[in-house]
Design a protein around this motif. Structure first.
Motif, mmCIF file in Angstrom:
data_model
loop_
_atom_site.group_PDB
_atom_site.id
_atom_site.type_symbol
_atom_site.label_atom_id
_atom_site.label_comp_id
_atom_site.label_asym_id
_atom_site.label_seq_id
_atom_site.Cartn_x
_atom_site.Cartn_y
_atom_site.Cartn_z
ATOM 1 N N GLU A 47 0.859 -1.199 0.000
ATOM 2 C CA GLU A 47 0.000 0.000 0.000
ATOM 3 C C GLU A 47 0.891 1.243 0.000
ATOM 4 O OE1 GLU A 47 0.498 -1.042 4.355
ATOM 5 O OE2 GLU A 47 0.040 -2.151 2.519
ATOM 6 N N PRO A 48 0.424 2.337 -0.611
ATOM 7 C CA PRO A 48 1.253 3.537 -0.697
ATOM 8 C C PRO A 48 1.714 4.007 0.684
ATOM 9 C CG PRO A 48 -0.722 3.762 -2.025
ATOM 10 C CD PRO A 48 -0.881 2.505 -1.259
ATOM 11 N N ASN A 52 6.556 11.554 4.341
ATOM 12 C CA ASN A 52 7.582 11.538 5.392
ATOM 13 C C ASN A 52 7.941 10.141 5.878
ATOM 14 O OD1 ASN A 52 7.711 14.353 5.359
ATOM 15 N ND2 ASN A 52 5.953 14.476 6.771
ATOM 16 N N TYR A 53 7.780 9.162 5.002
ATOM 17 C CA TYR A 53 8.189 7.802 5.360
ATOM 18 C C TYR A 53 9.716 7.735 5.393
ATOM 19 C CZ TYR A 53 9.726 3.064 4.319
ATOM 20 O OH TYR A 53 10.393 1.872 4.323
ATOM 21 N N LYS A 54 10.225 7.151 6.477
ATOM 22 C CA LYS A 54 11.667 6.924 6.575
ATOM 23 C C LYS A 54 11.897 5.472 6.966
ATOM 24 C CE LYS A 54 12.752 11.478 8.459
ATOM 25 N NZ LYS A 54 12.928 12.053 9.815
ATOM 26 N N PRO A 55 12.581 4.701 6.120
ATOM 27 C CA PRO A 55 12.731 3.275 6.428
ATOM 28 C C PRO A 55 13.463 3.022 7.737
ATOM 29 C CG PRO A 55 14.131 3.911 4.557
ATOM 30 C CD PRO A 55 13.233 5.071 4.848
ATOM 31 N N TYR A 56 14.414 3.889 8.063
ATOM 32 C CA TYR A 56 15.246 3.618 9.252
ATOM 33 C C TYR A 56 14.986 4.619 10.366
ATOM 34 C CZ TYR A 56 17.669 0.508 6.009
ATOM 35 O OH TYR A 56 17.966 -0.481 5.108
ATOM 36 N N GLU A 57 13.735 5.034 10.482
ATOM 37 C CA GLU A 57 13.394 6.017 11.506
ATOM 38 C C GLU A 57 13.800 5.514 12.883
ATOM 39 O OE1 GLU A 57 9.377 7.334 11.076
ATOM 40 O OE2 GLU A 57 9.499 8.557 12.897
ATOM 41 N N ASN A 58 14.380 6.403 13.653
ATOM 42 C CA ASN A 58 14.889 6.027 14.968
ATOM 43 C C ASN A 58 13.757 6.000 15.995
ATOM 44 O OD1 ASN A 58 16.788 5.347 16.920
ATOM 45 N ND2 ASN A 58 17.134 7.498 17.458
ATOM 46 N N ALA A 109 9.508 -0.433 2.865
ATOM 47 C CA ALA A 109 8.512 -0.306 1.802
ATOM 48 C C ALA A 109 9.121 -1.017 0.597
ATOM 49 C CB ALA A 109 8.271 1.158 1.483
ATOM 50 N N PRO A 110 8.662 -2.237 0.312
ATOM 51 C CA PRO A 110 9.291 -2.982 -0.791
ATOM 52 C C PRO A 110 9.076 -2.286 -2.126
ATOM 53 C CG PRO A 110 7.550 -4.296 0.264
ATOM 54 C CD PRO A 110 7.555 -2.975 0.941
ATOM 55 N N PRO A 111 9.931 -2.593 -3.104
ATOM 56 C CA PRO A 111 9.738 -2.002 -4.426
ATOM 57 C C PRO A 111 8.325 -2.315 -4.923
ATOM 58 C CG PRO A 111 11.274 -3.872 -4.507
ATOM 59 C CD PRO A 111 11.047 -3.538 -3.079
ATOM 60 N N GLY A 112 7.764 -1.389 -5.650
ATOM 61 C CA GLY A 112 6.368 -1.533 -6.053
ATOM 62 C C GLY A 112 5.467 -0.652 -5.191
ATOM 63 N N LYS A 163 9.446 10.466 -2.592
ATOM 64 C CA LYS A 163 10.828 10.155 -2.186
ATOM 65 C C LYS A 163 10.968 8.651 -1.963
ATOM 66 C CE LYS A 163 12.447 14.467 -0.232
ATOM 67 N NZ LYS A 163 11.246 15.248 0.137
ATOM 68 N N TYR A 164 11.834 8.027 -2.743
ATOM 69 C CA TYR A 164 11.939 6.566 -2.738
ATOM 70 C C TYR A 164 13.137 6.081 -1.922
ATOM 71 C CZ TYR A 164 8.009 6.159 -5.795
ATOM 72 O OH TYR A 164 6.736 6.190 -6.271
#
Ligand SMILES: Cc1ncc(C[n+]2csc(CCOP(=O)(O)OP(=O)(O)O)c2C)c(N)n1
Ligand code: SF4
Ligand SMILES: [Mg+2]
Lengths: 609, 298
Positions: A417-418, A422-428, A437-440, A447-448
Motif C-alpha cells: 500500500e502507498p 515523510n516515510y523513513k525506512p530507518y526512523e529512529n 517499503a518494498p519495491p512496487g 521520495k523513494y
C-alpha cells in the motif's frame, strides 16, 4: 529395556535364561549394516508403526559421508511411555556384516540379544555377555525372493523378524509397505512382501526371547505424525507463509531444500538451487527486499560463506531466515555427525557489531514450531533469524501431535500500500525497528528508499557521521532488547531450587531430561533448563541460576581454552557467575544419559573456584 | 507472486523527479553520462515510478542507486546479481536493473554472472567497465590491459585480462551488447534494446575513470581522435561464432549488439512449474495441501 514389573514372571533376560514371551515398556534396537542395505528404511517403518500405534519413538541414525556404500546404522527406541532419548545401550543388535558386529558389539548391553546374519558374521563363540542368535538372513532372503535379490530385501526380512519378535501389528506394517512402494512395479512389491513374510515366518521364538509391549498409560487422543527434524523445518516454513528461498546442497541440510524445491510451486512459490551459498543468501536477501520473507539454509561450511551477507541483512535491517543444520567442524569436519559447535558463528558470525535472532529447536516437533517463530520474529523485528538445528535432529524420527493447519497457516505476502508522506525506512523509533517499503510501493511524497549495507541515516542515505553511527548501532541492538523483554520467561524442568542445574540447548533436551529423572530417582538434587532463545536470551535465567549451587552447561562441543563450551561462554559473559561450568564432548555422537551423569559427578568433585 | 500490474493512470513524470542525491563521482567520471541516459530512458518509457528498481554491488559505479530517486538496493561487492535474481524471480511486476563495475562483475562476482546468464534471469545488467578498481583507488582489475600500471602492478599488469564479451557469450547470456559512455546516443539505443529483451541482458559500457585511468578509451572516442566502429550491419546477432569473432577483435573493437537470442527465462519456467503444480493439486489452499501431506505422515 524397561521390563514391566507387573508382567509375566520369567527369569531376568540373562544369557542362560529360558526363552519366554516377556512384557516390556521400552526397547532399543540397533540395526548395523551398509547404507545400501536399506537399514534406514527398516528404522523408518518401525518408527512410523510406533507413531501409528500407542508407542512413542525416537530414532538415532548415522549415515556414511560417502553415499556409495559404507557402514550405516539406525537405532530406534520404541516405548509405550514418553521416549526422551535414543537410549544409552542397545537391547537388540542386528548385525548384517562382520564389520557391523565388530564396530557395534560394545553398544549391546549385558544380557542383550545379538541377531546376526550367520552367512556373513562370525561372533565370538566363547563370550557369555549376551545371547548370540545366528540366522542365515542372506540365504533365507535369496530363497524367499530369488537369486537376483542378494543385496536387496534383507531389510524387509529383518523387519519381518523384528515384527515377530516384538509382536508388532503386522496388518498395519503390510499396509504401510504397500503404501510406500505404491507405484513401483508388481515384482518389487511382491519381493518386498515376500521377504517380509519370510522373516515373519521364521520362528524366532525358538532361538530367542520374544516380547510384547504393555499397553500404554492413557495417552492423548490427538492424531500423531512421524517426521524427521528436517521435514519439520521445511513444512514449518511453508506453514509460516515462506514462498521464496534459495540454497546450495550440503549434508545434512539438503533434504530441507529438496522438500521446499518440490513443494513450493504448489504454494505459488519458488526455491532456487544456487551456484553457492554466497548466492543463496544474496538471493534470499533479494527476495525479502522484494517483500517476500525468504529462507536460506545450510550446514557449517555454508554458514561461514554466508557470514558477510548476514551482516548486510543486519545493517540493512532486512528480515531473512537462516537454517543451520550443524555438523562436526571446523572445515569439512564430520559431515554426518552431530556437533553443537556452530553456536558462536550463528550468534556472532559476521564482522562488526551485528546482533541477530538465534533460536534452537529442542526436538523434531520443536523444529516445526521454531521455524514458524523464526519467520515471525524476523518479520516483526526486521532482522535475520537463525534456526540452529543439528545432524541428530535432522535425521531423528519422532512422533508428534498433528498440527492444526487451519489455525497455523499464515499469509505473509507483501501488501504494497502507498506510504508516506515523510516515510523513513530507518526512523529512529522507540522500538528501533525498521519498516520497509518494498519495491512496487508508491511513495506519496515522491521520495523513494534505498536499502543499504553502508551505515545510513534514517532515510537510508549513506552517513558516516560519528553520532549517526552511534545512534544506528544502538537502534539495531535496542530492537533485540525490546524483543528480549517480551520473550517467555525461562522455565526449569524439575524443582526450581537445588544442588545442580543442567543447562542445555538444541537436540540434547531429551537425554538431559532423562538424566534429571534418573538422578532424582537416585535421590540427587538435579534440575534442568533448556534454552530455546539463544540470542537474545530469554528473561528469568539469572533468578533460576540463583536457586542452584552448580550450573553445568551440557554441550556437544569442545570445552575450549577456558573450560567452557560455546553456550557456557556466552552465559558466563552474560552473568559473570563462576558456578557456570561446562560438560562437553566432541565424539560426534548424541549425548548418552550416562555420559551426562558421569560428567556431572566428575565436575562435582572439583569445587567452584 | 505479484502479477504484472497495469500502470495506473497518472501524470507523466520527468527526469527531475528521478534525480536524487548529487552523484559523489569525480568530475568527468564516465558514470555520469550513464546515469543521465538512465534518467532519459525512464522518462521516455514512463515505467511506473514505483516499479523501477536499481540494484548494485560495491564500487564507484555501484553507488548508482543512491543517485536515482526510485526503489533501490546497495548490496555486497560481487553479489548484486544473485540479489537482483531474487527480486526478479519473485516480482515479475518490477523492472530490475543491476549496475556495477568490472571488478564487481568479473572478479569477485564472476561466478554469479555465469549462472545468472545460463539461467536467463530477466534483468538488465549494466557493467560500467573502467579497466580499473576505482573505489579502492587504482588497483589492477580483471579487465586492466597487460602493462597497465596500478598500485598493485607498478611495473605494469602481467595477468591476462578477461575478455568480457567472450565471457558473456560462453556464460550463456541471451543479450550481449557493448557501448561507450562518451557516445550517449549509442548507450541509449543499447539500453532500450536491452530493456526490451526478455531475458538476461548485459551491456558492457566502457566508462572512463578520469581519476585512475584517464584516456583509457580515447581510441574509441571520436572527440579524442579515436574511431568508434559499429558492429557491421550484416552481423547475425543469433550466430554465436560470429559474436566470438567480434569479441576477438583487438581493442577498441566494435560497438553494438553482439549477440541476441530468445530462450525461455527462468522466470517463465518457474512460473510454468507453479501453474502445473497448482493445477495438479487442484489449486488447493496451503492448509489443505499441508493437511494432505501430513496425513501421509500419520
Ligand atoms: C568483500 C569485499 N572485498 C573488497 C571490497 C573492497 N572493494 C570495494 S569496491 C572494490 C573494487 C571496485 O572496482 P570495480 O568493481 O571495478 O568498481 P569501480 O569502483 O571501478 O566502479 C573493492 C575491491 C569490498 N567492499 N568487499
Ligand atoms: S575514481 Fe574513477 S570511477 Fe571512481 S568516481 Fe572517480 S573517476 Fe569515477
Ligand atoms: Mg572498475
Amino acid at each position: 529395556m524397561i521390563e514391566n514389573p507387573t508382567g509375566s514372571s520369567v527369569a531376568p533376560n540373562g544369557v542362560n535364561a529360558a526363552l519366554a514371551k516377556k512384557n516390556i515398556q521400552d526397547v532399543v534396537i540397533r540395526f548395523a549394516g551398509n547404507s545400501q542395505d536399506g537399514i534406514q528404511s527398516i528404522g523408518g517403518f518401525l518408527a512410523r508403526l510406533g507413531g501409528r500405534t500407542e508407542k512413542d519413538v525416537m530414532t538415532y541414525m548415522t549415515i556414511p559421508a560417502t553415499i556409495s556404500g559404507g557402514p550405516s546404522i539406525f537405532q530406534v527406541r520404541l516405548g509405550t511411555g514418553d521416549v526422551l532419548s535414543a537410549g544409552d545401550d542397545v537391547d537388540i543388535l542386528v548385525a548384517f556384516y562382520q564389520h557391523s558386529f565388530n564396530d557395534h558389539i560394545n553398544s549391546l548391553r549385558d544380557g542383550g540379544v545379538l541377531l546376526y546374519d550367520s552367512d556373513n558374521v562370525q561372533p565370538d563363540p566363547n563370550q557369555k555377555r549376551y545371547r548370540a542368535v545366528g540366522i542365515p538372513i542372506t540365504s533365507m532372503t535369496v530363497e524367499a525372493i530369488g537369486g537376483t535379490a542378494k543385496d536387496k530385501g534383507k531389510n524387509m526380512f529383518v523387519l519381518g523378524l523384528v515384527a515377530r519378535m516384538f509382536d508388532l501389528d503386522v496388518p498395519k506394517l503390510e499396509t504401510m509397505l504397500q503404501g510406500y512402494y505404491k507405484g513401483k512395479n508388481e515384482d518389487v512389491i511382491r519381493s518386498v512382501l515376500g521377504a517380509f513374510h519370510a522373516g515373519y515366518g521364521y520362528d524366532v521364538g525358538k532361538v530367542a526371547d520374544t516380547f510384547q509391549f504393555t499397553p500404554a498409560i492413557a495417552k492423548s487422543e490427538t492424531k500423531k505424525v512421524v517426521t524427521d527434524g528436517n521435514q519439520a523445518i521445511a513444512y514449518g516454513a511453508l506453514v509460516a507463509g515462506v514462498r521464496f528461498g534459495a540454497g546450495y546442497p550440503i549434508t545434512p541440510w539438503s533434504s530441507i531444500m529438496e522438500i521446499l524445491r518440490v513443494e513450493l510451486p504448489k504454494y505459488g512459490g519458488i526455491f532456487v538451487q544456487t551456484e553457492d551459498e554466497l548466492a543463496a543468501i544474496a538471493m534470499a536477501c533479494g527476495g525479502s527486499y522484494a517483500g517476500y520473507l525468504s529462507l536460506t539454509g545450510t550446514s557449517g561450511p555454508g554458514i561461514s560463506l554466508k557470514s558477510e551477507a548476514i551482516g548486510w541483512a543486519i545493517m540493512a535491517e532486512m528480515p531473512v531466515v537462516i537454517i543451520d543444520v550443524s555438523r562436526g567442524g571446523p572445515s569439512t569436519g564430520l559431515p554426518t555427525n552431530v556437533e553443537q559447535s556452530d553456536l558462536n558463528i550463528c550468534v556472532y558470525g559476521s564482522h562488526g557489531d551485528a546482533p541477530r535472532i538465534v533460536l534452537a529447536p529442542a526436538s523434531v516437533e520443536d523444529c516445526f514450531y521454531t521455524t514458524i517463530e523464526a519467520v515471525n520474529l524476523a518479520r516483526e523485528y526486521s532482522c535475520p533469524a537463525f534456526v540452529v538445528s543439528d545432524q541428530a535432529l535432522a535425521t531423528r524420527v519422532e512422533t508428534w501431535d498433528m498440527p492444526d493447519f487451519a489455525k497455523l497457516c499464515q499469509n505473509i505476502d507483501p501488501k504494497l500500500e502507498p506510504r508516506g508522506p515523510n516515510y523513513k525506512p530507518y526512523e529512529n523509533t522507540a522500538d528501533g525497528i525498521a519498516r520497509h517499503a518494498p519495491p512496487g510501493t508508491r511513495m506519496l511524497d515522491g521520495k523513494y528508499p534505498i536499502v543499504t549495507g553502508l551505515e545510513h541515516d534514517e532515510s537510508g542515505h549513506p552517513a558516516s557521521r560519528p553520532a549517526n553511527h552511534v545512534m544506528m548501532t544502538t537502534k539495531r541492538r535496542r530492537k533485540l532488547q525490546v524483543l528480549a523483554a517480551k520473550l517467555p520467561k525461562a522455565q526449569v524442568f524439575g524443582p526450581p531450587e537445588g544442588n545442580v542445574l543442567l543447562v542445555g540447548w538444541g537436540s540434547t533436551e531429551g537425554p538431559i531430561r532423562e538424566a534429571v529423572e534418573r538422578a532424582r530417582a537416585a535421590g540427587e538434587s538435579v534440575s534442568s533448563l533448556h534454552l530455546r532463545y539463544i540470542s537474545p536470551l530469554q528473561p528469568g535465567i539469572e533468578e533460576i541460576f540463583d536457586g542452584f549451587n552448580h550450573v553445568f552447561v551440557v554441550e556437544i562441543n569442545d570445552e575450549g581454552l577456558y573450560g567452557l563450551g560455546q553456550l557456557a561462554m556466552l552465559l558466563r559473559a552474560r552473568f559473570a557467575d563462576k558456578k557456570i561450568r561446562g560438560i562437553n564432548k566432541t565424539d560426534g555422537l548424541p549425548f548418552k544419559v550416562r555420559e551426562i551423569l558421569a560428567g556431572m559427578n566428575e565436575k562435582l568433585k572439583t569445587p567452584v573456584q | 507472486m505479484i502479477a504484472e500490474a497495469n500502470a495506473p493512470v497518472r501524470p507523466k513524470y520527468t527526469k527531475k523527479e528521478l534525480v536524487a542525491d548529487h552523484p559523489t563521482w569525480c568530475p568527468g567520471c564516465g558514470d555520469f553520462s550513464i546515469l543521465s541516459i538512465y534518467f532519459k530512458m525512464m522518462e521516455k518509457r514512463q515505467i511506473p515510478h514505483e516499479s523501477i528498481t536499481s540494484i548494485a554491488g560495491i564500487g564507484c559505479s555501484s553507488r548508482f542507486p543512491y543517485f536515482v530517486n526510485a526503489h533501490g538496493a546497495h548490496f555486497l561487492h560481487g553479489r548484486g546479481v544473485p540479489f537482483a535474481t531474487g527480486v526478479s524471480l519473485i516480482r515479475p511486476d518490477l523492472h530490475v536493473f543491476m549496475f556495477g563495475g568490472d571488478g564487481d562483475a568479473f572478479s569477485i562476482g564472476g561466478n554469479h554472472l555465469n549462472h545468472a546468464a545460463r539461467k536467463n534471469i530477466k534483468m538488465t545488467y549494466v557493467i560500467m567497465d573502467n579497466f580499473v578498481y576505482g573505489l579502492t583507488k587504482k588497483q589492477t582489475s580483471p579487465t586492466s590491459p597487460l602493462g597497465f600500471k596500478s598500485k598493485t602492478d607498478p611495473w605494469g599488469a602481467i595477468d591476462q585480462p578477461i575478455n568480457p564479451m567472450k565471457q558473456l557469450i560462453a556464460g550463456g547470456a541471451t543479450f550481449i551488447a557493448r557501448s561507450h559512455s562518451h557516445l550517449p546516443n549509442h548507450v541509449m539505443e543499447m539500453f532500450e534494446a536491452a530493456m526490451d529483451h526478455d531475458g538476461f541482458s548485459v551491456i558492457e559500457v566502457l566508462s572512463e575513470c578520469t581519476e585512475f585511468y584517464p584516456g583509457a578509451f580515447d581510441a574509441a572516442n571520436p572527440r579524442k581522435g579515436g574511431v568508434f566502429t559499429l558492429v557491421p550491419k550484416d552481423h547475425d546477432v543469433t550466430d554465436e561464432v560470429a559474436a566470438y569473432k567480434l569479441a576477438m577483435e583487438s581493442f577498441p573493437g566494435t560497438f553494438g549488439v553482439y549477440y541476441k537470442v530468445s530462450r525461455p527465462t527462468k522466470n517463465a519456467l518457474e512460473a510454468n512449474l507453479i501453474r502445473e503444480a497448482k493445477s495438479k493439486a487442484n489449486n488447493a489452499s496451503p492448509a489443505e495441501l499441508l493437511q494432505k501431506t501430513f496425513d501421509r505422515f500419520a
